[in-house]
Write a protein that holds these residues in place. Structure first.
Motif, PDB file in Angstrom:
ATOM      1  N   LEU A  38      49.916  36.141  53.465  1.00 23.56           N
ATOM      2  CA  LEU A  38      50.334  36.661  54.770  1.00 23.56           C
ATOM      3  C   LEU A  38      49.743  35.880  55.928  1.00 23.56           C
ATOM      4  N   ALA A  39      48.592  35.281  55.748  1.00 28.30           N
ATOM      5  CA  ALA A  39      47.907  34.561  56.826  1.00 28.30           C
ATOM      6  C   ALA A  39      47.816  33.092  56.432  1.00 28.30           C
ATOM      7  N   SER A  40      48.747  32.293  56.902  1.00 30.07           N
ATOM      8  CA  SER A  40      48.890  30.922  56.400  1.00 30.07           C
ATOM      9  C   SER A  40      47.756  30.003  56.828  1.00 30.07           C
ATOM     10  N   LEU A  41      47.040  30.335  57.911  1.00 30.13           N
ATOM     11  CA  LEU A  41      45.966  29.469  58.385  1.00 30.13           C
ATOM     12  C   LEU A  41      44.577  29.971  58.001  1.00 30.13           C
ATOM     13  N   LYS A  42      44.518  31.065  57.252  1.00 31.55           N
ATOM     14  CA  LYS A  42      43.242  31.541  56.712  1.00 31.55           C
ATOM     15  C   LYS A  42      43.187  31.103  55.255  1.00 31.55           C
ATOM     16  N   ARG A  43      42.304  30.161  54.944  1.00 30.37           N
ATOM     17  CA  ARG A  43      42.300  29.551  53.622  1.00 30.37           C
ATOM     18  C   ARG A  43      40.902  29.534  53.005  1.00 30.37           C
ATOM     19  N   VAL A  44      40.898  29.324  51.691  1.00 29.86           N
ATOM     20  CA  VAL A  44      39.654  29.203  50.931  1.00 29.86           C
ATOM     21  C   VAL A  44      39.681  27.869  50.201  1.00 29.86           C
ATOM     22  N   PHE A  45      38.656  27.062  50.399  1.00 30.89           N
ATOM     23  CA  PHE A  45      38.456  25.851  49.615  1.00 30.89           C
ATOM     24  C   PHE A  45      37.645  26.277  48.396  1.00 30.89           C
ATOM     25  N   ARG A  46      38.316  26.363  47.259  1.00 24.89           N
ATOM     26  CA  ARG A  46      37.678  26.929  46.070  1.00 24.89           C
ATOM     27  C   ARG A  46      37.500  25.846  45.015  1.00 24.89           C
ATOM     28  N   SER A  47      36.245  25.625  44.623  1.00 25.13           N
ATOM     29  CA  SER A  47      35.930  24.546  43.693  1.00 25.13           C
ATOM     30  C   SER A  47      36.294  24.928  42.261  1.00 25.13           C
ATOM     31  N   VAL A  48      36.414  23.907  41.423  1.00 23.84           N
ATOM     32  CA  VAL A  48      36.610  24.083  39.988  1.00 23.84           C
ATOM     33  C   VAL A  48      35.358  23.549  39.297  1.00 23.84           C
ATOM     34  N   PRO A  49      34.671  24.297  38.427  1.00 25.83           N
ATOM     35  CA  PRO A  49      35.077  25.596  37.927  1.00 25.83           C
ATOM     36  C   PRO A  49      34.923  26.685  38.973  1.00 25.83           C
ATOM     37  N   TYR A  50      35.719  27.738  38.818  1.00 21.82           N
ATOM     38  CA  TYR A  50      35.696  28.800  39.803  1.00 21.82           C
ATOM     39  C   TYR A  50      34.388  29.576  39.728  1.00 21.82           C
ATOM     40  N   ILE A  51      33.639  29.551  40.803  1.00 23.67           N
ATOM     41  CA  ILE A  51      32.401  30.309  40.911  1.00 23.67           C
ATOM     42  C   ILE A  51      32.708  31.532  41.759  1.00 23.67           C
ATOM     43  N   ALA A  52      32.404  32.692  41.225  1.00 25.75           N
ATOM     44  CA  ALA A  52      32.853  33.935  41.839  1.00 25.75           C
ATOM     45  C   ALA A  52      32.389  34.089  43.275  1.00 25.75           C
ATOM     46  N   SER A  53      31.165  33.686  43.555  1.00 21.03           N
ATOM     47  CA  SER A  53      30.645  33.861  44.911  1.00 21.03           C
ATOM     48  C   SER A  53      29.751  32.679  45.255  1.00 21.03           C
ATOM     49  N   ASN A  54      29.403  32.568  46.519  1.00 19.51           N
ATOM     50  CA  ASN A  54      28.509  31.497  46.959  1.00 19.51           C
ATOM     51  C   ASN A  54      27.067  31.890  46.688  1.00 19.51           C
ATOM     52  N   ASN A  55      26.766  31.953  45.405  1.00 18.03           N
ATOM     53  CA  ASN A  55      25.436  32.350  44.955  1.00 18.03           C
ATOM     54  C   ASN A  55      24.735  31.116  44.404  1.00 18.03           C
ATOM     55  N   PHE A  56      23.619  30.750  44.995  1.00 21.17           N
ATOM     56  CA  PHE A  56      22.926  29.534  44.589  1.00 21.17           C
ATOM     57  C   PHE A  56      22.501  29.571  43.122  1.00 21.17           C
ATOM     58  N   SER A  57      22.209  30.743  42.611  1.00 23.68           N
ATOM     59  CA  SER A  57      21.752  30.857  41.224  1.00 23.68           C
ATOM     60  C   SER A  57      22.856  30.550  40.222  1.00 23.68           C
ATOM     61  N   GLN A  58      24.118  30.502  40.686  1.00 24.38           N
ATOM     62  CA  GLN A  58      25.245  30.287  39.780  1.00 24.38           C
ATOM     63  C   GLN A  58      25.648  28.825  39.645  1.00 24.38           C
ATOM     64  N   ILE A  59      25.094  27.927  40.450  1.00 20.60           N
ATOM     65  CA  ILE A  59      25.595  26.555  40.441  1.00 20.60           C
ATOM     66  C   ILE A  59      24.810  25.634  39.519  1.00 20.60           C
ATOM     67  N   GLY A  60      23.712  26.133  38.932  1.00 24.07           N
ATOM     68  CA  GLY A  60      22.969  25.352  37.960  1.00 24.07           C
ATOM     69  C   GLY A  60      22.485  24.026  38.510  1.00 24.07           C
TER      70      GLY A  60
END
Length: 320
Positions: free
Chosen positions: A132-154
């Motif tokens: 619905l909002a064409s200019l609101k976007r997410v740059f989502r890395s692969v592999p998909y990390i659920a949240s921006n949690n530093f403990s999850q990026i190894g």
């Protein structure tokens, strides 16, 4: 893998790995190019270029993937591998003047593990807003990390290089005072206007002597705002509340401007009104009751201080 690619553009990954054999260093550069989809077995094309110290020459590459083909420098190789699998590339080289044969005493090899798709990322819609909002976007890395949690990026560290046209600059740092933590693997951003943008993601594996992968994507967003007001597009003329399809009256907007959305009966009675950045209606009136099947009229107006859209007026059918 990436989803919904509409254009084929050059996209590249540069990996520079440092290994040593008897005090000598070897490295490998490769570019990843192609059109990607959600299919895990979509073929990818890769171009390899060896880098050797003075006094040594390249012989050949060997892959542990199927099909296993003999490569030459800068030749494109087609292979199939899931998004995050590591490929072992064996680099064969010899001293200048060597013949690269199996009997060449100076022929040397080094196994270089590479992950061609480590730095892939998608430019997706915000999950809550859908499309619905064409200019609101997410740059989502692969592999998909659920949240921006530093403990999850190894051992990975993420670093973004955004288009200079993206103003204001996206907020990306885990800790601005500690650069060693890198940046968010997922970045939420609202564009001021559509257009063609370029973004690069670099992913560093700090456990592999700063093995770095870079991925650059060019993408096109709409609408593009200019001096003149633009029209809302694809306003529904029929929808079926509660149905399997077309169960909401939805109009895609930028998601940036504020809109007034009003619904009237054929006699002119106002039965629904909403103000917000997106337009999505379930066919209910002010009291949460389902409106009966029939013809209704709508008015959509951009009420932002800096208007970008022309008003839209018309009618639609509710089928139940």
């Amino acid at each position: 893998m990436q989803k919904g690619y509409r254009t084929l553009s050059l996209i590249s990954i540069l990996v520079l790995g440092l290994w040593s054999t008897v005090g000598r260093a070897q490295s490998l550069t490769y570019e990843l190019m192609g059109r990607y989809s959600s299919s895990a077995d979509t073929p990818d094309t890769i171009r390899l270029t060896p880098h050797l110290p003075a006094g040594f020459v390249f012989c050949s590459f060997d892959f542990d993937v199927i099909p296993d083909e003999v490569l030459v420098p800068d030749e494109v190789f087609i292979f199939t591998t899931p998004a995050n699998d590591t490929i072992n590339v064996t680099l064969y080289y010899t001293t200048t003047g060597g013949d690269c044969s199996g009997s060449d005493p100076n022929r040397t090899s080094v196994v270089i593990p590479i992950c061609p798709k480590r730095a892939l990322f998608n430019v997706t819609y915000d999950k809550e807003l859908q499309s619905l909002a064409s200019l609101k976007r997410v740059f989502r890395s692969v592999p998909y990390i659920a949240s921006n949690n530093f403990s999850q990026i190894g051992n990975f560290r993420y670093f973004w290089d955004f288009d200079i046209k993206m103003i204001p600059v996206p907020e990306v740092d885990f800790d601005p005072a500690d650069a060693s933590k890198g940046q968010f693997p997922n970045v939420y951003y609202t564009f001021a206007t559509g257009g063609v943008y370029q973004t690069t993601l670099s992913v560093i594996d700090i456990s592999s002597n700063l093995d770095t992968a870079k991925f650059t994507r060019i993408f096109n967003l709409h609408p593009v705002f200019g001096d003149n007001l633009i029209d809302l597009e694809n306003v529904p003329n029929v929808f079926t509340p509660g149905g399997a399809t077309n169960n909401f009256f939805k109009v895609e907007t930028s998601g940036v401007n504020q809109f007034s959305f009003k619904v009237f009966t054929r006699s002119g009675a106002l039965v629904y009104q909403h103000t917000g950045n997106i337009i999505s209606w379930d066919g209910k009136n002010y009291y949460g009751d389902d409106l009966p099947a029939g013809i209704y009229y709508y008015i959509i107006e951009d009420i932002s201080p800096e208007k970008k859209y022309n008003p839209a007026k018309g009618f639609f059918y509710i089928y139940r």
